[in-house]
Design a protein around this motif. Structure first.
Motif, PDB file in Angstrom:
ATOM      1  N   PRO A 223      20.568 -17.897  18.326  1.00 52.07           N
ATOM      2  CA  PRO A 223      20.579 -19.369  18.224  1.00 52.07           C
ATOM      3  C   PRO A 223      19.208 -19.964  18.545  1.00 52.07           C
ATOM      4  O   PRO A 223      18.524 -19.534  19.484  1.00 52.07           O
ATOM      5  CB  PRO A 223      21.627 -19.780  19.257  1.00 52.07           C
ATOM      6  CG  PRO A 223      22.544 -18.591  19.352  1.00 52.07           C
ATOM      7  CD  PRO A 223      21.644 -17.391  19.197  1.00 52.07           C
ATOM      8  N   LEU A 224      18.831 -20.945  17.745  1.00 50.28           N
ATOM      9  CA  LEU A 224      17.549 -21.617  17.907  1.00 50.28           C
ATOM     10  C   LEU A 224      17.788 -23.010  18.476  1.00 50.28           C
ATOM     11  O   LEU A 224      18.550 -23.799  17.905  1.00 50.28           O
ATOM     12  CB  LEU A 224      16.848 -21.733  16.548  1.00 50.28           C
ATOM     13  CG  LEU A 224      15.489 -22.437  16.524  1.00 50.28           C
ATOM     14  CD1 LEU A 224      14.430 -21.575  17.196  1.00 50.28           C
ATOM     15  CD2 LEU A 224      15.083 -22.749  15.084  1.00 50.28           C
ATOM     16  N   LYS A 225      17.168 -23.317  19.574  1.00 48.27           N
ATOM     17  CA  LYS A 225      17.263 -24.648  20.172  1.00 48.27           C
ATOM     18  C   LYS A 225      15.889 -25.279  20.162  1.00 48.27           C
ATOM     19  O   LYS A 225      14.935 -24.748  20.743  1.00 48.27           O
ATOM     20  CB  LYS A 225      17.800 -24.582  21.604  1.00 48.27           C
ATOM     21  CG  LYS A 225      17.899 -25.952  22.279  1.00 48.27           C
ATOM     22  CD  LYS A 225      18.536 -25.869  23.653  1.00 48.27           C
ATOM     23  CE  LYS A 225      18.483 -27.209  24.386  1.00 48.27           C
ATOM     24  NZ  LYS A 225      19.077 -28.322  23.607  1.00 48.27           N
ATOM     25  N   VAL A 226      15.774 -26.404  19.480  1.00 47.18           N
ATOM     26  CA  VAL A 226      14.502 -27.119  19.410  1.00 47.18           C
ATOM     27  C   VAL A 226      14.457 -28.098  20.581  1.00 47.18           C
ATOM     28  O   VAL A 226      15.197 -29.083  20.620  1.00 47.18           O
ATOM     29  CB  VAL A 226      14.359 -27.869  18.073  1.00 47.18           C
ATOM     30  CG1 VAL A 226      13.008 -28.568  18.009  1.00 47.18           C
ATOM     31  CG2 VAL A 226      14.523 -26.906  16.904  1.00 47.18           C
ATOM     32  N   ALA A 227      13.598 -27.801  21.550  1.00 45.16           N
ATOM     33  CA  ALA A 227      13.541 -28.602  22.770  1.00 45.16           C
ATOM     34  C   ALA A 227      12.526 -29.730  22.691  1.00 45.16           C
ATOM     35  O   ALA A 227      12.679 -30.759  23.353  1.00 45.16           O
ATOM     36  CB  ALA A 227      13.216 -27.711  23.967  1.00 45.16           C
ATOM     37  N   GLN A 228      11.480 -29.543  21.887  1.00 43.96           N
ATOM     38  CA  GLN A 228      10.437 -30.549  21.780  1.00 43.96           C
ATOM     39  C   GLN A 228      10.006 -30.722  20.325  1.00 43.96           C
ATOM     40  O   GLN A 228       9.965 -29.752  19.558  1.00 43.96           O
ATOM     41  CB  GLN A 228       9.206 -30.162  22.612  1.00 43.96           C
ATOM     42  CG  GLN A 228       9.386 -30.304  24.107  1.00 43.96           C
ATOM     43  CD  GLN A 228       8.057 -30.240  24.843  1.00 43.96           C
ATOM     44  OE1 GLN A 228       7.076 -29.696  24.345  1.00 43.96           O
ATOM     45  NE2 GLN A 228       8.022 -30.805  26.041  1.00 43.96           N
ATOM     46  N   VAL A 229       9.680 -31.948  19.957  1.00 41.07           N
ATOM     47  CA  VAL A 229       9.092 -32.253  18.651  1.00 41.07           C
ATOM     48  C   VAL A 229       7.918 -33.177  18.898  1.00 41.07           C
ATOM     49  O   VAL A 229       8.066 -34.235  19.537  1.00 41.07           O
ATOM     50  CB  VAL A 229      10.117 -32.909  17.706  1.00 41.07           C
ATOM     51  CG1 VAL A 229       9.430 -33.399  16.430  1.00 41.07           C
ATOM     52  CG2 VAL A 229      11.236 -31.935  17.358  1.00 41.07           C
ATOM     53  N   GLY A 230       6.763 -32.770  18.439  1.00 40.29           N
ATOM     54  CA  GLY A 230       5.573 -33.589  18.660  1.00 40.29           C
ATOM     55  C   GLY A 230       5.234 -33.762  20.122  1.00 40.29           C
ATOM     56  O   GLY A 230       4.675 -34.795  20.513  1.00 40.29           O
ATOM     57  N   GLY A 231       5.566 -32.779  20.932  1.00 41.15           N
ATOM     58  CA  GLY A 231       5.260 -32.847  22.356  1.00 41.15           C
ATOM     59  C   GLY A 231       6.211 -33.686  23.168  1.00 41.15           C
ATOM     60  O   GLY A 231       6.018 -33.858  24.378  1.00 41.15           O
ATOM     61  N   GLN A 232       7.273 -34.211  22.529  1.00 40.92           N
ATOM     62  CA  GLN A 232       8.252 -35.037  23.220  1.00 40.92           C
ATOM     63  C   GLN A 232       9.602 -34.334  23.272  1.00 40.92           C
ATOM     64  O   GLN A 232       9.943 -33.567  22.369  1.00 40.92           O
ATOM     65  CB  GLN A 232       8.406 -36.384  22.504  1.00 40.92           C
ATOM     66  CG  GLN A 232       7.116 -37.194  22.420  1.00 40.92           C
ATOM     67  CD  GLN A 232       6.590 -37.574  23.781  1.00 40.92           C
ATOM     68  OE1 GLN A 232       7.355 -37.964  24.678  1.00 40.92           O
ATOM     69  NE2 GLN A 232       5.273 -37.459  23.976  1.00 40.92           N
ATOM     70  N   PRO A 233      10.390 -34.574  24.331  1.00 39.09           N
ATOM     71  CA  PRO A 233      11.729 -33.980  24.386  1.00 39.09           C
ATOM     72  C   PRO A 233      12.537 -34.363  23.149  1.00 39.09           C
ATOM     73  O   PRO A 233      12.436 -35.494  22.639  1.00 39.09           O
ATOM     74  CB  PRO A 233      12.329 -34.586  25.660  1.00 39.09           C
ATOM     75  CG  PRO A 233      11.150 -34.964  26.488  1.00 39.09           C
ATOM     76  CD  PRO A 233      10.082 -35.381  25.532  1.00 39.09           C
TER      77      PRO A 233
END
Length: 393
Positions: free
Chosen positions: A67-77
Protein backbone atom coordinates in the motif's frame (compact mmCIF):
# COMPACT_ATOMS: atom_id res chain seq x y z
CA UNK A 1 -6.58 17.63 -23.22
CA UNK A 2 -9.60 19.08 -24.86
CA UNK A 3 -12.51 16.83 -25.69
CA UNK A 4 -14.80 16.41 -28.65
CA UNK A 5 -17.75 17.58 -26.61
CA UNK A 6 -15.99 20.73 -25.43
CA UNK A 7 -15.46 21.53 -29.09
CA UNK A 8 -19.20 21.93 -29.52
CA UNK A 9 -19.90 24.13 -26.53
CA UNK A 10 -21.10 27.13 -28.48
CA UNK A 11 -22.44 25.05 -31.35
CA UNK A 12 -25.10 23.69 -29.02
CA UNK A 13 -27.29 26.74 -29.46
CA UNK A 14 -27.09 26.33 -33.23
CA UNK A 15 -28.20 22.71 -33.22
CA UNK A 16 -31.79 21.98 -34.19
CA UNK A 17 -34.22 21.04 -31.47
CA UNK A 18 -34.01 17.36 -30.56
CA UNK A 19 -37.20 15.34 -30.75
CA UNK A 20 -38.39 13.69 -27.56
CA UNK A 21 -37.57 10.25 -28.94
CA UNK A 22 -33.97 11.20 -29.82
CA UNK A 23 -30.95 11.56 -27.53
CA UNK A 24 -29.76 15.05 -26.58
CA UNK A 25 -26.89 16.54 -28.60
CA UNK A 26 -23.44 15.63 -27.25
CA UNK A 27 -22.71 19.27 -26.39
CA UNK A 28 -25.46 19.19 -23.79
CA UNK A 29 -23.10 17.49 -21.34
CA UNK A 30 -21.26 20.78 -20.90
CA UNK A 31 -24.35 22.36 -19.43
CA UNK A 32 -24.95 19.68 -16.83
CA UNK A 33 -25.08 20.73 -13.21
CA UNK A 34 -22.55 19.27 -10.83
CA UNK A 35 -25.11 16.68 -9.71
CA UNK A 36 -25.75 15.74 -13.35
CA UNK A 37 -22.02 15.33 -14.01
CA UNK A 38 -21.55 13.07 -11.03
CA UNK A 39 -24.56 10.98 -12.02
CA UNK A 40 -23.98 11.10 -15.77
CA UNK A 41 -20.24 10.54 -16.28
CA UNK A 42 -20.53 6.93 -15.03
CA UNK A 43 -23.74 6.37 -17.04
CA UNK A 44 -23.18 7.95 -20.45
CA UNK A 45 -25.12 5.13 -22.09
CA UNK A 46 -28.25 6.37 -20.33
CA UNK A 47 -28.04 9.67 -22.23
CA UNK A 48 -26.36 8.91 -25.56
CA UNK A 49 -26.22 6.05 -28.09
CA UNK A 50 -23.14 3.87 -27.65
CA UNK A 51 -21.42 0.83 -29.09
CA UNK A 52 -19.66 -1.87 -27.06
CA UNK A 53 -16.06 -3.09 -27.08
CA UNK A 54 -16.52 -6.57 -25.69
CA UNK A 55 -14.16 -8.11 -23.18
CA UNK A 56 -12.81 -11.62 -23.53
CA UNK A 57 -12.79 -14.57 -21.17
CA UNK A 58 -9.31 -13.98 -19.72
CA UNK A 59 -8.68 -11.13 -17.29
CA UNK A 60 -5.25 -9.58 -16.86
CA UNK A 61 -4.60 -9.72 -13.13
CA UNK A 62 -3.66 -6.62 -11.18
CA UNK A 63 -2.36 -8.08 -7.92
CA UNK A 64 -2.11 -6.06 -4.74
CA UNK A 65 1.21 -4.39 -4.05
CA UNK A 66 2.55 -2.69 -0.95
CA UNK A 67 0.00 0.00 0.00
CA UNK A 68 1.14 3.49 -0.93
CA UNK A 69 0.30 6.38 1.38
CA UNK A 70 0.99 9.87 0.10
CA UNK A 71 1.79 11.92 3.20
CA UNK A 72 2.99 15.13 1.58
CA UNK A 73 2.38 17.02 -1.67
CA UNK A 74 4.48 20.03 -2.47
CA UNK A 75 6.05 19.90 0.97
CA UNK A 76 2.68 20.20 2.70
CA UNK A 77 0.74 17.54 4.64
CA UNK A 78 -1.66 15.74 2.34
CA UNK A 79 -5.03 14.15 3.02
CA UNK A 80 -6.22 12.02 0.10
CA UNK A 81 -9.87 11.97 1.14
CA UNK A 82 -9.94 15.75 1.42
CA UNK A 83 -8.22 16.09 -1.95
CA UNK A 84 -10.73 13.80 -3.64
CA UNK A 85 -13.65 15.69 -2.15
CA UNK A 86 -12.34 19.12 -3.11
CA UNK A 87 -11.32 18.04 -6.62
CA UNK A 88 -14.53 16.09 -7.26
CA UNK A 89 -12.45 12.97 -7.90
CA UNK A 90 -14.30 9.73 -8.60
CA UNK A 91 -11.31 7.42 -8.70
CA UNK A 92 -7.54 7.29 -8.30
CA UNK A 93 -5.51 4.23 -9.21
CA UNK A 94 -1.74 3.86 -8.85
CA UNK A 95 -0.06 0.84 -10.42
CA UNK A 96 3.62 0.09 -10.08
CA UNK A 97 5.03 -2.79 -12.07
CA UNK A 98 1.48 -3.99 -12.64
CA UNK A 99 0.59 -4.09 -8.94
CA UNK A 100 -2.07 -1.97 -7.24
CA UNK A 101 -0.36 0.39 -4.81
CA UNK A 102 -3.34 2.72 -4.33
CA UNK A 103 -7.02 2.52 -5.31
CA UNK A 104 -9.68 4.89 -4.01
CA UNK A 105 -13.20 5.80 -5.12
CA UNK A 106 -15.58 8.66 -4.50
CA UNK A 107 -18.75 10.29 -5.82
CA UNK A 108 -20.60 6.98 -5.60
CA UNK A 109 -18.23 5.38 -8.13
CA UNK A 110 -16.86 1.88 -7.59
CA UNK A 111 -14.71 -0.91 -9.07
CA UNK A 112 -17.47 -2.33 -11.27
CA UNK A 113 -18.60 0.98 -12.77
CA UNK A 114 -17.41 2.80 -15.88
CA UNK A 115 -16.39 6.46 -16.16
CA UNK A 116 -16.17 8.47 -19.37
CA UNK A 117 -12.76 9.41 -20.75
CA UNK A 118 -13.43 12.56 -22.78
CA UNK A 119 -10.20 13.19 -24.77
CA UNK A 120 -8.27 10.29 -23.24
CA UNK A 121 -10.12 8.45 -26.02
CA UNK A 122 -7.87 10.22 -28.55
CA UNK A 123 -4.88 8.28 -27.26
CA UNK A 124 -6.74 4.98 -27.59
CA UNK A 125 -7.82 5.83 -31.13
CA UNK A 126 -4.24 6.56 -32.14
CA UNK A 127 -3.19 3.19 -30.71
CA UNK A 128 -5.70 1.54 -33.04
CA UNK A 129 -3.88 3.21 -35.92
CA UNK A 130 -0.78 1.34 -34.76
CA UNK A 131 -2.70 -1.93 -34.72
CA UNK A 132 -3.95 -1.27 -38.26
CA UNK A 133 -0.36 -0.62 -39.40
CA UNK A 134 0.71 -3.89 -37.79
CA UNK A 135 -2.15 -5.70 -39.55
CA UNK A 136 -1.21 -4.16 -42.90
CA UNK A 137 -4.51 -2.34 -43.30
CA UNK A 138 -2.66 0.97 -43.12
CA UNK A 139 0.43 0.50 -45.26
CA UNK A 140 2.49 3.41 -43.99
CA UNK A 141 2.13 6.52 -41.87
CA UNK A 142 3.57 8.37 -44.83
CA UNK A 143 0.58 7.43 -46.98
CA UNK A 144 -1.68 10.30 -47.86
CA UNK A 145 -4.90 10.29 -45.84
CA UNK A 146 -6.88 10.45 -49.08
CA UNK A 147 -5.84 6.85 -49.73
CA UNK A 148 -8.09 5.80 -46.85
CA UNK A 149 -10.64 8.65 -46.88
CA UNK A 150 -11.53 9.19 -50.55
CA UNK A 151 -14.01 11.90 -49.60
CA UNK A 152 -11.05 14.21 -48.82
CA UNK A 153 -9.69 14.06 -52.38
CA UNK A 154 -9.46 17.43 -54.06
CA UNK A 155 -9.20 19.21 -50.69
CA UNK A 156 -6.39 20.74 -48.64
CA UNK A 157 -5.80 17.24 -47.29
CA UNK A 158 -4.52 15.97 -50.65
CA UNK A 159 -0.87 16.17 -49.54
CA UNK A 160 -1.38 15.42 -45.84
CA UNK A 161 0.00 12.15 -44.50
CA UNK A 162 -1.43 9.86 -41.87
CA UNK A 163 1.49 10.83 -39.63
CA UNK A 164 0.66 14.51 -39.95
CA UNK A 165 -2.94 13.80 -39.08
CA UNK A 166 -1.81 11.91 -35.97
CA UNK A 167 0.39 14.81 -34.85
CA UNK A 168 -2.11 17.57 -35.80
CA UNK A 169 0.43 19.13 -38.17
CA UNK A 170 -1.62 19.01 -41.38
CA UNK A 171 -1.21 22.73 -42.13
CA UNK A 172 -4.93 22.96 -42.85
CA UNK A 173 -6.41 26.14 -41.41
CA UNK A 174 -8.58 25.64 -38.35
CA UNK A 175 -10.09 27.87 -35.71
CA UNK A 176 -10.59 26.14 -32.34
CA UNK A 177 -11.81 29.26 -30.54
CA UNK A 178 -14.57 28.06 -28.23
CA UNK A 179 -15.80 31.62 -27.70
CA UNK A 180 -16.49 32.22 -31.40
CA UNK A 181 -19.78 30.77 -32.70
CA UNK A 182 -18.39 31.07 -36.24
CA UNK A 183 -15.24 29.08 -35.49
CA UNK A 184 -14.59 25.80 -37.26
CA UNK A 185 -14.88 23.91 -34.02
CA UNK A 186 -18.41 25.26 -33.55
CA UNK A 187 -19.53 24.96 -37.16
CA UNK A 188 -18.25 21.37 -37.44
CA UNK A 189 -21.09 20.19 -35.23
CA UNK A 190 -23.82 22.34 -36.65
CA UNK A 191 -23.26 22.18 -40.41
CA UNK A 192 -25.35 19.56 -42.24
CA UNK A 193 -23.15 17.12 -44.21
CA UNK A 194 -23.14 16.86 -47.97
CA UNK A 195 -25.19 13.90 -49.21
CA UNK A 196 -23.40 10.58 -48.94
CA UNK A 197 -20.48 11.90 -46.90
CA UNK A 198 -19.47 11.40 -43.30
CA UNK A 199 -20.25 14.65 -41.48
CA UNK A 200 -16.65 15.21 -40.35
CA UNK A 201 -15.28 14.51 -43.83
CA UNK A 202 -17.90 16.79 -45.35
CA UNK A 203 -16.82 19.73 -43.21
CA UNK A 204 -13.06 19.14 -43.16
CA UNK A 205 -12.76 18.82 -46.96
CA UNK A 206 -13.85 22.46 -47.36
CA UNK A 207 -11.09 23.96 -45.19
CA UNK A 208 -8.23 25.94 -46.79
CA UNK A 209 -4.50 25.43 -46.29
CA UNK A 210 -2.47 27.87 -44.16
CA UNK A 211 0.93 26.13 -43.94
CA UNK A 212 2.92 23.35 -45.53
CA UNK A 213 2.06 19.90 -44.17
CA UNK A 214 4.22 19.07 -41.18
CA UNK A 215 5.29 22.66 -40.50
CA UNK A 216 2.76 23.87 -37.92
CA UNK A 217 0.98 22.27 -34.93
CA UNK A 218 -2.59 23.32 -34.29
CA UNK A 219 -4.96 21.40 -32.04
CA UNK A 220 -7.86 20.30 -34.25
CA UNK A 221 -10.72 18.30 -32.82
CA UNK A 222 -11.93 17.62 -36.34
CA UNK A 223 -8.72 15.83 -37.24
CA UNK A 224 -9.08 13.38 -34.37
CA UNK A 225 -12.51 12.52 -35.71
CA UNK A 226 -10.89 11.96 -39.10
CA UNK A 227 -8.48 9.47 -37.51
CA UNK A 228 -11.46 7.46 -36.31
CA UNK A 229 -12.99 7.54 -39.79
CA UNK A 230 -9.61 6.49 -41.23
CA UNK A 231 -9.32 3.45 -38.96
CA UNK A 232 -12.86 2.36 -39.75
CA UNK A 233 -12.26 2.83 -43.49
CA UNK A 234 -8.92 1.00 -43.49
CA UNK A 235 -10.01 -1.97 -41.38
CA UNK A 236 -13.65 -2.26 -42.43
CA UNK A 237 -14.51 -2.50 -38.74
CA UNK A 238 -16.04 -0.14 -36.23
CA UNK A 239 -13.69 1.38 -33.67
CA UNK A 240 -15.41 -0.59 -30.90
CA UNK A 241 -15.11 -3.90 -32.72
CA UNK A 242 -11.48 -3.24 -33.57
CA UNK A 243 -10.71 -2.17 -30.00
CA UNK A 244 -12.26 -5.40 -28.75
CA UNK A 245 -10.31 -7.49 -31.23
CA UNK A 246 -6.90 -5.85 -30.83
CA UNK A 247 -6.75 -4.78 -27.16
CA UNK A 248 -9.79 -5.53 -25.01
CA UNK A 249 -9.86 -9.29 -25.55
CA UNK A 250 -6.16 -10.11 -26.09
CA UNK A 251 -4.90 -8.00 -23.19
CA UNK A 252 -7.59 -9.16 -20.79
CA UNK A 253 -9.78 -6.23 -19.83
CA UNK A 254 -12.14 -6.91 -16.96
CA UNK A 255 -15.31 -5.23 -18.27
CA UNK A 256 -16.79 -4.24 -21.61
CA UNK A 257 -16.06 -0.66 -22.68
CA UNK A 258 -18.66 1.57 -24.30
CA UNK A 259 -18.09 4.28 -26.92
CA UNK A 260 -20.42 7.12 -27.87
CA UNK A 261 -21.59 6.95 -31.49
CA UNK A 262 -23.31 9.35 -33.86
CA UNK A 263 -26.50 8.82 -35.84
CA UNK A 264 -24.57 6.78 -38.44
CA UNK A 265 -23.01 4.49 -35.84
CA UNK A 266 -19.52 6.03 -36.17
CA UNK A 267 -17.69 6.30 -32.87
CA UNK A 268 -16.30 9.71 -31.92
CA UNK A 269 -12.59 9.05 -32.25
CA UNK A 270 -11.76 11.95 -29.96
CA UNK A 271 -14.12 11.43 -27.09
CA UNK A 272 -16.35 9.51 -24.79
CA UNK A 273 -14.94 6.03 -24.45
CA UNK A 274 -16.00 4.70 -21.02
CA UNK A 275 -14.33 1.97 -18.98
CA UNK A 276 -13.59 0.94 -15.40
CA UNK A 277 -10.83 2.55 -13.37
CA UNK A 278 -8.81 -0.66 -13.43
CA UNK A 279 -9.27 -1.05 -17.19
CA UNK A 280 -7.86 2.45 -17.66
CA UNK A 281 -4.93 1.16 -15.65
CA UNK A 282 -4.69 -1.88 -17.92
CA UNK A 283 -4.59 0.41 -20.97
CA UNK A 284 -1.62 2.14 -19.35
CA UNK A 285 0.01 -1.21 -18.58
CA UNK A 286 -0.59 -2.39 -22.14
CA UNK A 287 1.38 0.60 -23.43
CA UNK A 288 4.00 0.50 -20.67
CA UNK A 289 4.85 -3.14 -21.27
CA UNK A 290 5.13 -3.02 -25.04
CA UNK A 291 1.65 -3.56 -26.44
CA UNK A 292 1.63 -7.34 -26.08
CA UNK A 293 -1.60 -9.34 -26.15
CA UNK A 294 -2.31 -13.02 -25.65
CA UNK A 295 -1.22 -13.82 -29.22
CA UNK A 296 1.85 -11.60 -29.28
CA UNK A 297 2.62 -8.04 -30.32
CA UNK A 298 -0.41 -5.94 -31.24
CA UNK A 299 1.61 -2.92 -32.38
CA UNK A 300 4.59 -2.51 -34.71
CA UNK A 301 8.08 -2.51 -33.29
CA UNK A 302 8.98 0.93 -31.95
CA UNK A 303 5.38 2.17 -32.31
CA UNK A 304 5.01 3.06 -28.64
CA UNK A 305 8.35 4.86 -28.51
CA UNK A 306 7.40 6.93 -31.54
CA UNK A 307 3.82 7.55 -30.48
CA UNK A 308 4.77 8.79 -27.03
CA UNK A 309 7.73 11.03 -27.83
CA UNK A 310 7.40 14.68 -28.79
CA UNK A 311 6.64 14.89 -32.50
CA UNK A 312 5.46 18.49 -32.34
CA UNK A 313 5.96 21.42 -29.98
CA UNK A 314 2.74 22.86 -28.56
CA UNK A 315 3.90 25.97 -26.72
CA UNK A 316 2.83 24.23 -23.50
CA UNK A 317 4.92 22.23 -21.07
CA UNK A 318 3.62 19.15 -22.88
CA UNK A 319 4.81 18.07 -26.29
CA UNK A 320 2.56 16.19 -28.68
CA UNK A 321 3.08 12.71 -30.08
CA UNK A 322 0.55 10.52 -31.82
CA UNK A 323 -2.40 11.91 -29.83
CA UNK A 324 -0.43 11.57 -26.57
CA UNK A 325 0.77 14.53 -24.49
CA UNK A 326 4.47 13.98 -23.82
CA UNK A 327 6.86 14.98 -21.06
CA UNK A 328 10.64 14.70 -20.70
CA UNK A 329 12.03 11.35 -19.63
CA UNK A 330 9.66 9.24 -21.71
CA UNK A 331 6.57 10.12 -19.64
CA UNK A 332 3.27 10.41 -21.53
CA UNK A 333 -0.35 11.24 -20.77
CA UNK A 334 -3.84 10.88 -22.10
CA UNK A 335 -5.78 13.95 -20.93
CA UNK A 336 -9.48 14.78 -20.92
CA UNK A 337 -11.63 17.65 -19.75
CA UNK A 338 -13.23 17.65 -16.30
CA UNK A 339 -10.04 16.13 -14.84
CA UNK A 340 -9.51 12.82 -16.63
CA UNK A 341 -5.93 11.55 -16.84
CA UNK A 342 -3.97 8.45 -17.81
CA UNK A 343 -0.34 9.01 -16.81
CA UNK A 344 2.37 6.53 -17.80
CA UNK A 345 5.95 6.74 -16.53
CA UNK A 346 7.86 3.76 -17.97
CA UNK A 347 11.10 4.42 -16.10
CA UNK A 348 9.31 4.08 -12.77
CA UNK A 349 7.00 1.31 -14.08
CA UNK A 350 4.24 3.66 -12.97
CA UNK A 351 0.68 4.15 -14.20
CA UNK A 352 -1.64 6.68 -12.55
CA UNK A 353 -5.31 7.00 -13.46
CA UNK A 354 -7.54 9.84 -12.31
CA UNK A 355 -11.28 9.98 -13.06
CA UNK A 356 -13.04 13.17 -12.07
CA UNK A 357 -16.07 15.43 -12.38
CA UNK A 358 -14.47 18.84 -12.07
CA UNK A 359 -16.99 21.68 -11.94
CA UNK A 360 -15.10 23.25 -14.88
CA UNK A 361 -14.05 21.66 -18.16
CA UNK A 362 -10.53 23.01 -17.70
CA UNK A 363 -8.95 24.71 -14.70
CA UNK A 364 -5.22 25.53 -14.51
CA UNK A 365 -5.20 25.47 -10.70
CA UNK A 366 -6.80 22.02 -10.57
CA UNK A 367 -4.41 20.79 -13.25
CA UNK A 368 -1.48 22.06 -11.19
CA UNK A 369 -2.76 20.27 -8.10
CA UNK A 370 -3.14 17.06 -10.09
CA UNK A 371 0.41 17.47 -11.43
CA UNK A 372 1.68 18.01 -7.88
CA UNK A 373 0.00 14.83 -6.66
CA UNK A 374 1.53 12.76 -9.45
CA UNK A 375 4.95 14.32 -8.77
CA UNK A 376 4.59 13.42 -5.08
CA UNK A 377 3.72 9.82 -5.99
CA UNK A 378 6.80 9.61 -8.21
CA UNK A 379 9.01 11.12 -5.51
CA UNK A 380 7.74 8.65 -2.94
CA UNK A 381 8.44 5.73 -5.25
CA UNK A 382 11.95 7.08 -5.83
CA UNK A 383 12.49 7.28 -2.07
CA UNK A 384 11.63 3.61 -1.74
CA UNK A 385 14.55 2.57 -3.92
CA UNK A 386 17.40 1.48 -1.61
CA UNK A 387 20.74 3.20 -1.97
CA UNK A 388 23.52 1.03 -3.41
CA UNK A 389 25.58 -0.80 -0.83
CA UNK A 390 29.02 0.77 -0.25
CA UNK A 391 31.86 -0.83 -2.20
CA UNK A 392 34.22 -2.91 -0.07
CA UNK A 393 37.78 -1.62 0.01
Amino acid sequence: MRALILAAVLAASALPAVAADKPPPPASVLFWSQAQKEAGFPKMEAQFPVSTAARGERVQALPAGTPLKVAQVGGQPFDLAAYMASEKTAGILVLQDGKVRLERYGLGYGPNGRWTSFSVAKSVTSTLVGAAVKDGDIKSLDDKVTRYIPGLRGSAYDQVSVRQLLTMTSGVRWNEDYTDPNSDVALLFSTPPDPGLDSTVSYMRKLPREAAPGSKWVYKTGETNLIGVLVTSATGKSLSAYLSEKIWKPYGMEQDAIWMIDERGQEAGGCCLSMTLRDYGRVGEFLRTGGIGSAGAVLPKDWIAEATRQQAATGDRFGYGYQWWTEPGGVFNGLGIFGQRLHVDPARKLVVVVSSAWPEATNPARSARQDALIAAIAAQLDAEVPSPAPTAR
